[in-house]
Write an enzyme that holds these catalytic residues in place. Structure first.
Site, mmCIF file in Angstrom:
data_model
loop_
_atom_site.group_PDB
_atom_site.id
_atom_site.type_symbol
_atom_site.label_atom_id
_atom_site.label_comp_id
_atom_site.label_asym_id
_atom_site.label_seq_id
_atom_site.Cartn_x
_atom_site.Cartn_y
_atom_site.Cartn_z
ATOM 1 N N ASP A 1 -2.457 5.238 1.709
ATOM 2 C CA ASP A 1 -2.345 5.108 0.252
ATOM 3 C C ASP A 1 -1.287 6.085 -0.247
ATOM 4 O OD1 ASP A 1 -4.376 3.193 0.054
ATOM 5 O OD2 ASP A 1 -5.934 4.720 -0.055
ATOM 6 N N ASP B 1 -3.576 -2.931 -2.309
ATOM 7 C CA ASP B 1 -4.649 -2.788 -3.297
ATOM 8 C C ASP B 1 -4.226 -3.371 -4.642
ATOM 9 O OD1 ASP B 1 -6.110 -1.408 -1.386
ATOM 10 O OD2 ASP B 1 -5.429 0.549 -2.077
#
Length: 214
Positions: A138, A172
């Site tokens: 991420d 995401d």
């Protein structure tokens, strides 16, 4: 079209992740603006760092879900579903596959990222984790509001408050945007979701085509 969307999202997602993984130390942060950072973190869980159950079971669950949605999308395309519905389902699939790739391969081909060392590419199988146990990369962090709550506020007065605090990736984002638009713009299709019904409708449609040909 659906395949092109999936491939495009996967390419963008993996290019970003591989660059971050091979150019930044763990928890290193690049200050882009006051409300946007590239902040490298890794997680064992789902979107936005959420964790549900053991890593291996989560990876297997993801693969099963992607398979089911892919079958459903294929049937929708065969039945002539709205292009918007097809696009949004493809975005969900692409986002899920993007994170599955991290779990499947990153542990096999990269050394472990640490706060002091940038990960290196290694021989296949010599990485930091076995198959399906790699960590998801991420990097997007948007602390749009970063302040302290007023002292007069009950219970939380004086506490540090950040909105929006999760760190996430491009995959995401694809899932989140698609799900929101599905709920807002494709409620009719969502109400009629049925894998068995889709199969029956496909057979009915094929029967009608055969009848016309006769």
């Amino acid at each position: 079209m659906a395949l092109a969307i999936v491939l495009a999202i996967l390419v963008v997602d993996q290019v970003i992740k591989i660059w971050v993984k091979t150019h930044m130390c763990l928890h290193e942060s690049i200050h882009v603006t006051d409300w946007f950072y590239i902040n490298f973190v890794e997680n064992n869980g789902m979107a936005y760092g959420m964790t549900i159950g053991p890593k291996l079971l989560l990876s297997i669950f993801r693969i099963v879900v992607v398979g089911a949605i892919s079958v459903y999308l294929y049937r929708q395309v065969k039945q002539g579903a709205r292009w918007l519905y097809v696009v949004l389902l493809a975005m969900v699939i692409a986002g899920a596959i993007g994170n599955i790739i991290d779990s499947m391969l990153y542990g096999l081909v990269f050394s472990e990222s640490t706060p002091y060392d940038v990960a290196q590419c290694v021989s296949f199988g010599d990485g930091y984790a076995p198959f399906l146990k790699g960590k998801v990369v991420d990097m997007f962090y948007f602390p749009i509001i970063d302040t302290h709550l007023p002292d007069w506020l009950p219970f939380f007065g004086g506490d540090h408050f950040i909105f929006f605090s999760p760190v996430f990736n491009f995959a995401d984002s694809a899932i989140s945007v698609a799900v929101i638009l599905l709920l807002l713009l494709c409620r009719k299709e969502l109400k009629n979701i049925s894998f068995s019904k889709g199969k029956e409708d496909e057979k009915t449609a094929q029967a009608e085509i055969d009848k016309k040909n006769d």
